[in-house]
Write an enzyme that holds these catalytic residues in place. Structure first.
Site, PDB file in Angstrom:
ATOM      1  N   ASP A 171     -76.574   9.993  28.174  1.00  0.00           N
ATOM      2  CA  ASP A 171     -76.417  10.817  29.377  1.00  0.00           C
ATOM      3  C   ASP A 171     -75.766  10.054  30.533  1.00  0.00           C
ATOM      4  O   ASP A 171     -75.824   8.834  30.588  1.00  0.00           O
ATOM      5  CB  ASP A 171     -77.794  11.289  29.876  1.00  0.00           C
ATOM      6  CG  ASP A 171     -78.383  12.388  29.020  1.00  0.00           C
ATOM      7  OD1 ASP A 171     -77.848  12.668  27.932  1.00  0.00           O
ATOM      8  OD2 ASP A 171     -79.393  12.968  29.456  1.00  0.00           O
TER       9      ASP A 171
ATOM     10  N   HIS B  16     -78.858   6.151  28.257  1.00  0.00           N
ATOM     11  CA  HIS B  16     -77.924   6.361  29.370  1.00  0.00           C
ATOM     12  C   HIS B  16     -76.800   5.329  29.257  1.00  0.00           C
ATOM     13  O   HIS B  16     -77.065   4.128  29.420  1.00  0.00           O
ATOM     14  CB  HIS B  16     -78.658   6.221  30.707  1.00  0.00           C
ATOM     15  CG  HIS B  16     -79.641   7.340  30.944  1.00  0.00           C
ATOM     16  ND1 HIS B  16     -80.903   7.338  30.404  1.00  0.00           N
ATOM     17  CD2 HIS B  16     -79.502   8.516  31.629  1.00  0.00           C
ATOM     18  CE1 HIS B  16     -81.519   8.476  30.754  1.00  0.00           C
ATOM     19  NE2 HIS B  16     -80.703   9.204  31.491  1.00  0.00           N
TER      20      HIS B  16
HETATM   21 ZN   LIG Z   1     -79.106  12.462  33.565  1.00  0.00          ZN
END
Ligand SMILES: [Zn+2]
Length: 274
Positions: A73, A226
């Site tokens: 993400d 991430h």
């Molecule tokens: Zn996010």
């Protein structure tokens, strides 16, 4: 500039070019013996699986024991996203990237590279605001502007109909109304089954231990990372080796039906930019 400075400069630019070439070459050279590899493709249909991920929902993807889906993400983010791409390419595995629209609009070459290396591009809003805490009219704007920015980067068309109808809420912050909105548009909402807490500062070694300890218990699932986090980019090669050595299999999620933009168009636009 002295001769030595020029040599260093030229070495640096050669090195950067070589790294980019090496990741692309690796990706083109897959499947490859001795690598983890993508074991299968799972087509995800909003009609049958509109919401997946045990963090937020009672159901998740139909994964077997030791099957994982890798998701990243908050990118695209130079310089860490290319390091994540290089790690994935060197093990011949495909992942899904949930992009934030604004950085996608600022780094369209990196968005096209993610797609050209075979990864799935999902959406993660325009600015990563909490979609629970802003007025409903701004919610739709946040979702649509993000999708349009990602599509513009991918295909040069600022459409709010996503090529890949996959969305993940920033911070998993959703409401019944926003869930209904996405379902009505045939967009699958991705949660996660396990995560590395990589929003917290920690060493790559600590992150590797945390995610592998959780995976030993869960044994399968949608994993959330991430790609803008340097510790995640640094940890990823060791995590992929762990998956390979412990007989995990990577499942690549793709949309059930092809989006409005064909893959040929995408490849053409990527090649013409490089
Ligand atoms: Zn996010």
């Amino acid at each position: 500039m002295t001769k030595m400075q020029r040599q260093i400069q030229s070495f640096k630019s050669m090195n950067v070019a070589a790294m980019a070439w090496s990741a692309a070459a690796h990706a083109a050279d897959c499947p490859r013996k001795g690598t983890l590899g993508t074991s299968r493709i799972l087509r995800v249909d909003a009609a049958t699986t509109p919401r997946v991920g045990l963090k937020s929902f009672p159901q998740t993807l139909p994964l077997g024991d030791h099957e994982v889906v890798l998701t990243f993400d908050d990118g695209p983010w130079p310089p860490t996203t290319p390091r994540v791409l290089a790690a994935l390419a060197s093990e011949c595995v495909h992942a899904t990237f949930f992009l934030i629209g604004k950085p996608a609009s600022e780094h369209p070459d990196l968005v096209r590279r993610i797609a050209a290396e075979g990864h799935t591009v999902g959406h993660h809003s325009w600015l990563h605001r909490s979609l629970m805490q802003i007025p409903p009219n701004e919610t739709t704007e946040e979702i649509d502007r993000g999708i349009a920015a990602d599509e513009m980067a991918l295909h040069g068309v600022a459409t709010t109909t996503p090529s890949t109808p996959f969305f993940r809420f920033p911070g998993f912050e959703m409401t019944p109304a926003t869930l209904d909105l996405l379902q009505s548009r045939g967009i699958v909402v991705f949660g996660a089954d396990l995560w590395a807490d990589d929003w917290n500062p920690m060493t790559p070694e600590q992150e590797l231990k945390l995610i592998t300890d959780r995976l030993k218990i869960a044994r399968k699932g949608i994993i959330l990372f991430h790609d803008p986090k340097a510790q995640t980019a640094a940890m990823l090669p060791a995590f992929l080796r762990y998956l390979r050595d412990d007989d995990y299999r990577v499942v690549h999620v793709v949309p059930a039906s092809p989006g409005p933009q064909s893959r040929n168009q995408l490849e053409k636009s990527y090649n013409s930019d490089n």
